[in-house]
Design an enzyme around this catalytic site. Structure first.
Site, mmCIF file in Angstrom:
data_model
loop_
_atom_site.group_PDB
_atom_site.id
_atom_site.type_symbol
_atom_site.label_atom_id
_atom_site.label_comp_id
_atom_site.label_asym_id
_atom_site.label_seq_id
_atom_site.Cartn_x
_atom_site.Cartn_y
_atom_site.Cartn_z
ATOM 1 N N GLY A 44 30.645 39.156 35.861
ATOM 2 C CA GLY A 44 29.878 38.345 34.909
ATOM 3 C C GLY A 44 30.461 38.395 33.510
ATOM 4 C CB CYS A 45 31.575 41.211 31.399
ATOM 5 S SG CYS A 45 29.969 42.044 31.356
ATOM 6 C CB THR A 46 35.689 38.709 33.914
ATOM 7 O OG1 THR A 46 35.940 40.121 33.882
ATOM 8 C CG2 THR A 46 37.006 37.955 33.945
#
Length: 155
Positions: A44-46
């Site tokens: 998700g952060c990527t």
């Protein structure tokens, strides 16, 4: 601490991937997208970082700086930036002091385990340093487009 839209955003200093200490106040005269995310190199952060990367030029055209904040150390941020070609600074909030200031350091639950961590959140700060918009418990899909649209329509 609670934040109020329409009030001055809390200033801070954090180490940056550009080898310096960054403060919010140094960007006076620019809009700021300050986004908090849990951890480098996670799916998700990527996705979120790459979405900001892909829209970076449009944010720049709107006199807007993007700053990403997580508890990861600067060295891990630098690896993340290189791997994904991120054109903006990531800030290391290892002691989660700024996350606490912004009210995003929360009790989280995952697979039956409880732990403290960052609740994915984004704050828009205007040229005068005022908090003008916040998103909490962010869902990554379409979020960056929402932030860009808000800046286009309101700042």
């Amino acid at each position: 601490m609670t934040l109020d839209v329409g009030k001055k955003a809390p200033d801070f200093e954090l180490p940056s991937t550009e080898g310096q200490t960054v403060s919010l106040s140094q960007f006076a005269g620019k809009n700021i997208v300050l986004y908090f995310y849990p951890k480098d190199m996670t799916p998700g952060c990527t996705t979120e970082a790459c979405d900001f990367r892909d829209q970076h030029e449009q944010f720049q055209d709107l006199n807007t700086v993007i700053l990403g904040v997580s508890p990861d150390p600067v060295a891990k941020h630098e690896t993340f930036i290189k791997k994904h070609g991120l054109p903006f600074q990531l800030l290391a909030d290892e002691d989660h002091q700024v996350a606490e200031q912004y009210g995003v350091w929360k009790l989280k639950k995952n697979f039956g385990k409880e732990y403290m961590g960052i609740e994915r959140s984004t704050f828009i700060i205007d040229k005068e340093g005022m908090l003008v918009k916040e998103w909490r418990k962010v869902r990554v899909k379409d979020h960056v487009e929402d932030a860009l649209r808000y800046i286009k329509e309101n700042l």
